[in-house]
Structures are given as structure tokens and as C-alpha cells.
Design a protein around this motif. Structure first.
Motif, short mmCIF file in Angstrom:
data_model
loop_
_atom_site.label_atom_id
_atom_site.label_comp_id
_atom_site.label_asym_id
_atom_site.label_seq_id
_atom_site.Cartn_x
_atom_site.Cartn_y
_atom_site.Cartn_z
N SER A 38 118.38 28.31 60.95
CA SER A 38 119.66 28.73 60.23
C SER A 38 120.24 27.51 59.48
N LEU A 39 120.06 26.22 60.28
CA LEU A 39 120.62 25.12 59.62
C LEU A 39 119.67 24.33 58.70
N ILE A 40 118.59 24.23 59.10
CA ILE A 40 117.33 23.55 57.97
C ILE A 40 117.31 24.41 56.91
N ILE A 41 117.53 25.80 56.94
CA ILE A 41 116.89 26.26 55.67
C ILE A 41 117.98 26.21 54.66
N LYS A 42 119.03 25.61 55.10
CA LYS A 42 120.14 25.24 54.14
C LYS A 42 120.17 23.90 53.54
N LEU A 43 119.11 23.07 54.02
CA LEU A 43 119.25 21.75 53.66
C LEU A 43 118.21 21.68 52.44
N PRO A 44 118.49 20.91 51.49
CA PRO A 44 117.43 20.70 50.25
C PRO A 44 116.17 20.23 50.87
N PRO A 45 115.19 20.90 50.38
CA PRO A 45 113.85 20.44 50.46
C PRO A 45 113.30 19.20 50.17
N ILE A 95 110.57 16.15 48.86
CA ILE A 95 109.69 16.39 47.51
C ILE A 95 108.55 16.63 48.14
N HIS A 96 107.72 17.70 47.40
CA HIS A 96 106.44 18.30 47.83
C HIS A 96 105.37 16.96 47.55
N GLU A 97 104.56 16.78 48.75
CA GLU A 97 103.54 15.67 48.73
C GLU A 97 102.48 16.09 48.29
N GLU A 98 101.59 15.46 47.56
CA GLU A 98 100.31 15.87 47.10
C GLU A 98 99.40 16.28 48.69
N GLY A 99 98.84 17.49 48.64
CA GLY A 99 98.07 18.03 49.86
C GLY A 99 98.75 18.61 50.69
N GLN A 100 100.21 18.69 50.52
CA GLN A 100 100.97 19.60 51.64
C GLN A 100 100.94 20.79 51.22
N PHE A 153 102.41 23.34 53.11
CA PHE A 153 103.89 24.22 53.62
C PHE A 153 105.04 23.34 53.04
N PRO A 154 105.90 24.12 52.41
CA PRO A 154 107.18 23.51 52.10
C PRO A 154 107.90 22.95 53.36
N THR A 155 108.86 21.97 53.12
CA THR A 155 109.57 21.56 54.19
C THR A 155 110.89 22.53 54.16
N PRO A 156 111.54 22.53 55.12
CA PRO A 156 111.82 21.68 56.62
C PRO A 156 110.59 22.36 57.37
N TYR A 157 110.58 21.45 58.58
CA TYR A 157 109.56 22.12 59.65
C TYR A 157 110.42 22.21 60.96
N PRO A 158 110.53 23.09 61.70
CA PRO A 158 111.26 22.75 63.02
C PRO A 158 110.14 22.27 63.84
N VAL A 159 110.60 21.29 64.69
CA VAL A 159 109.56 20.70 65.60
C VAL A 159 109.52 20.99 66.91
N LEU A 160 108.56 21.64 67.50
CA LEU A 160 108.44 22.10 68.94
C LEU A 160 107.95 21.04 69.76
#
Length: 95
Positions: free
Chosen positions: A13-20, A22-27, A29-36
């Protein structure tokens, strides 16, 4: 598991409020990513980098951890539209 799902909710709920980023070539899925991360276990921390001395999970324990990771990642995806990533690191569990 309830506590972990709440943590995913709090983080996502926090990270989806952050600005993404820059989309990198070959990426794909868009950021952000939660890390498990399977982290926070003294018995593994002290043997990080020493695989012959490290405690291993039983096959049942491994399957349980993988089930939890899948549940949390699916929750982040379906509720928040964010793709989780797993952070491999010294001190993590293996079978």
C-alpha cells in the motif's frame, strides 16, 4: 502467515504510492517490486558463507516456505498489481 500478509499489505500500500522508476530496456514488469526474503534466523546468519556448516530445511520445511512465498506473491499481485521478487542471499535456507 497472517502477520506476513499484513506486512505485504503495509509494504504494497506504500510502494504503489511511490513514483515508478524509469522503465529500463528489457524490463518486463514495472516497478516497484516488493522483495520477499527468508531472513532473520540466527542459526543461518552465523553460517552464512559456510554452506557445509549451514542448517538445511527438510523437504517439508522447504515446501512450506515455498508455499508461503507463493501466497504472499499472489496476494501482492492480485490485491495491488505488483510483482514480487525473491531475494537470494547468504544465510537463506536451502534443502
Amino acid at each position: 502467515m497472517e502477520h506476513l500478509v499484513r506486512q505485504v499489505d503495509d509494504i504494497c500500500s506504500l510502494i504503489i504510492k511511490l513514483p515508478p522508476s524509469i522503465h529500463e530496456e528489457g524490463q518486463q514488469f514495472p516497478t516497484p517490486y516488493p522483495v520477499l526474503i527468508d531472513w532473520g534466523h540466527d542459526e543461518r546468519d552465523y553460517t552464512a558463507g559456510h554452506p557445509d556448516d549451514a542448517k538445511r530445511l527438510s523437504p517439508e520445511g522447504w515446501n512450506n516456505m515455498m508455499t508461503h512465498i507463493r501466497i504472499l506473491a499472489e496476494h501482492a499481485w492480485t490485491k495491488y498489481g505488483v510483482r514480487s521478487v525473491v531475494h537470494p542471499h547468504a544465510g537463506g535456507y536451502r534443502i
